[in-house]
Design an enzyme around this catalytic site. Structure first.
Site, short mmCIF file in Angstrom:
data_model
loop_
_atom_site.label_atom_id
_atom_site.label_comp_id
_atom_site.label_asym_id
_atom_site.label_seq_id
_atom_site.Cartn_x
_atom_site.Cartn_y
_atom_site.Cartn_z
CB THR A 1 0.22 -27.05 64.60
OG1 THR A 1 -0.37 -26.15 64.28
CG2 THR A 1 -0.32 -28.24 63.59
NE ARG B 1 -23.65 -5.27 74.44
CZ ARG B 1 -23.09 -4.89 75.34
NH1 ARG B 1 -22.53 -5.67 76.07
NH2 ARG B 1 -23.25 -3.61 75.63
CG ASP C 1 -2.53 -23.17 63.44
OD1 ASP C 1 -3.20 -22.52 64.39
OD2 ASP C 1 -1.53 -23.02 62.70
CG MET D 1 -4.76 -17.73 67.33
SD MET D 1 -3.09 -18.17 68.28
CE MET D 1 -2.40 -16.50 68.54
NE ARG E 1 0.93 -20.31 70.77
CZ ARG E 1 1.60 -19.25 69.94
NH1 ARG E 1 1.06 -19.17 68.44
NH2 ARG E 1 2.77 -18.78 70.21
CG HIS F 1 -0.44 -15.38 71.50
ND1 HIS F 1 -1.01 -14.40 70.78
CD2 HIS F 1 0.46 -16.02 70.85
CE1 HIS F 1 -0.02 -14.17 69.73
NE2 HIS F 1 0.74 -15.30 69.77
CD GLU G 1 -4.69 -16.43 63.45
OE1 GLU G 1 -4.53 -15.68 64.15
OE2 GLU G 1 -4.12 -17.56 63.31
NE ARG H 1 -20.30 -3.76 73.41
CZ ARG H 1 -20.87 -2.96 72.99
NH1 ARG H 1 -21.12 -2.91 71.80
NH2 ARG H 1 -21.52 -2.11 73.65
NE ARG I 1 0.55 -18.94 60.49
CZ ARG I 1 1.73 -19.13 61.32
NH1 ARG I 1 2.25 -20.32 61.01
NH2 ARG I 1 2.29 -18.28 62.03
O1 F6P Z 1 0.57 -21.71 64.31
C1 F6P Z 1 0.29 -21.56 65.67
C2 F6P Z 1 -0.62 -20.16 65.65
O2 F6P Z 1 -0.77 -20.03 67.12
C3 F6P Z 1 -1.36 -19.64 64.65
O3 F6P Z 1 -2.72 -20.11 64.94
C4 F6P Z 1 -1.44 -18.05 64.91
O4 F6P Z 1 -1.61 -17.37 63.66
C5 F6P Z 1 0.23 -18.18 65.20
O5 F6P Z 1 0.57 -19.34 65.54
C6 F6P Z 1 0.75 -17.00 66.00
O6 F6P Z 1 2.02 -16.75 65.99
P1 F6P Z 1 2.93 -15.97 66.83
O7 F6P Z 1 2.81 -16.93 68.53
O8 F6P Z 1 4.29 -16.06 66.50
O9 F6P Z 1 2.31 -14.78 67.03
#
Ligand code: F6P
Length: 343
Positions: free
Chosen positions: A127, A164, A129, A171, A276, A273, A223, A267, A173
């Site tokens: 993960t 600024r 995360d 991300m 990832r 994503h 987030e 800003r 979670r």
């Molecule tokens: O768990 C990995 C993650 O990238 C989190 O950081 C993020 O909140 C979530 O997945 C986003 O999920 P999805 O790809 O379903 O929007």
């Protein structure tokens, strides 16, 4: 006796998954095990989306992000007749053991199938995360933080030019690891993570002090942060009950608050994503490969109900139960280190 192993990747994709698949396929040939790819996480076992994987399929996955097998957030326990279908597919395809590469959700299902249905299952913890208990780091985290640090440094370039305050939402979670590492490694002037509430006035004063010195400032927020005085509104939930936090837009809320309280121009950007994908770091490639190899070793040793966890410099078997018992959140020691740089 083991003849055929099925492998699946579930939950959000991340760097290192393809390398895990590659590691498992290479190691399986040492024991003459056949490897079958299960498409799109648990969905593949529900619907019988299964086919053999060969060395040719995986040899070029050495530096590819994402997952060759596809992924989904399907939870067979939330689907009527789901477990019956999963068991039927396992039997029909003659899968003697399963490798599930995933985070808390995927490994939670794996653990339940192991305990309740006596399926021969092992895990590969992934993960971005990094919030999985029982392992020091999960693959995917290093690459996603690397991507976020690059983004933060780009924001510095433009923030410096326009004088600024630049806010980057990352991300992660409900765990602040990604924001914490991005902020420390990328030189943030303030970091917000879900584990520790931010004093907004203190933050704004600090940003004003920093601004006097260098005429720009950098803020990183996770987030999952809920700003004081706001509520975490209800959003659509996935099959594991998780909110889509990116839609809540804490970066945008933060921009407005900082602007109002400091009068500075602000800003914000959301990396989302993009974190990832890209080229997996060497750390994630190696950890992914080691996880795949170790997962097959665990099967060979009959250590079902275990996952291939990183402990210090070793990748070893740790019970899945440990991984799913609680979330690994940012502890005081790490938070104190971060504060050295922005308080
Ligand atoms: O768990 C990995 C993650 O990238 C989190 O950081 C993020 O909140 C979530 O997945 C986003 O999920 P999805 O790809 O379903 O929007």
């Amino acid at each position: 006796m083991i003849k055929r192993i099925g492998i699946l990747t579930g939950g959000g994709d991340c760097c290192g998954l393809n390398q895990t698949i590659r590691g498992a396929v290479y190691r399986a040939k040492d024991f003459n095990y056949e490897i079958f790819g299960i498409r799109d996480g648990w969905k593949g076992l529900l619907e019988g989306l299964i086919s053999p994987i060969t060395l040719t399929d995986v040899e070029e996955l050495v530096d590819k992000a994402g997952t060759y097998l596809g992924s989904s957030r399907t939870n067979p326990y939330k689907i009527k007749g789901g477990i019956k279908n999963v068991l039927r597919t396992i039997k029909n395809y003659g899968l003697d053991a399963i490798i599930a590469a995933g985070g808390e959700d995927t490994l939670g299902v794996a653990n339940q199938l192991y305990k309740e249905e006596k399926i021969n299952i092992v895990g590969a913890p992934k993960t971005m995360d990094n919030d999985l208990n029982g392992t020091d780091y999960t693959f995917g985290f290093d690459s996603s933080v690397t991507r976020a640090v690059e983004a933060l440094r780009s924001l510095e370039d433009t923030g410096r030019s326009h004088h600024r305050v630049m806010v980057l939402e990352v991300m992660g979670r409900h765990a602040g690891w990604v924001a914490l590492f991005t902020g420390i490694a990328g030189g943030a002037d303030w970091i917000l993570i879900p584990e520790y509430e931010t004093d907004i006035d203190e933050m704004c004063k600090q940003l004003q002090r920093v601004y006097v010195r260098k005429r720009y400032a950098l803020v990183v927020t996770s987030e999952g942060v809920i700003l004081p005085g706001t509520s975490g509104e209800k959003e659509e939930l996935d099959q594991f009950g998780h909110m889509i936090l990116k839609e809540r837009g804490v970066g945008n809320q933060l921009k407005k608050v900082i602007c109002e309280k400091t009068g500075l121009e602000v800003r914000h950007s959301v990396i989302g994503h993009m974190q990832r994908g890209g080229i997996p770091t060497v750390f994630d490639r190696i950890l992914g490969l080691r996880s795949g190899v170790t997962a097959v070793n665990l099967i060979h040793e009959g250590k079902y109900g275990y996952m291939a966890a990183l402990k210090g410099n070793e990748v070893i078997g740790v019970p899945l139960e440990e991984a799913v018992s609680k979330l690994k959140l940012v502890d005081k020691k790490w938070w104190k280190l971060a504060e050295v740089f922005f308080k």
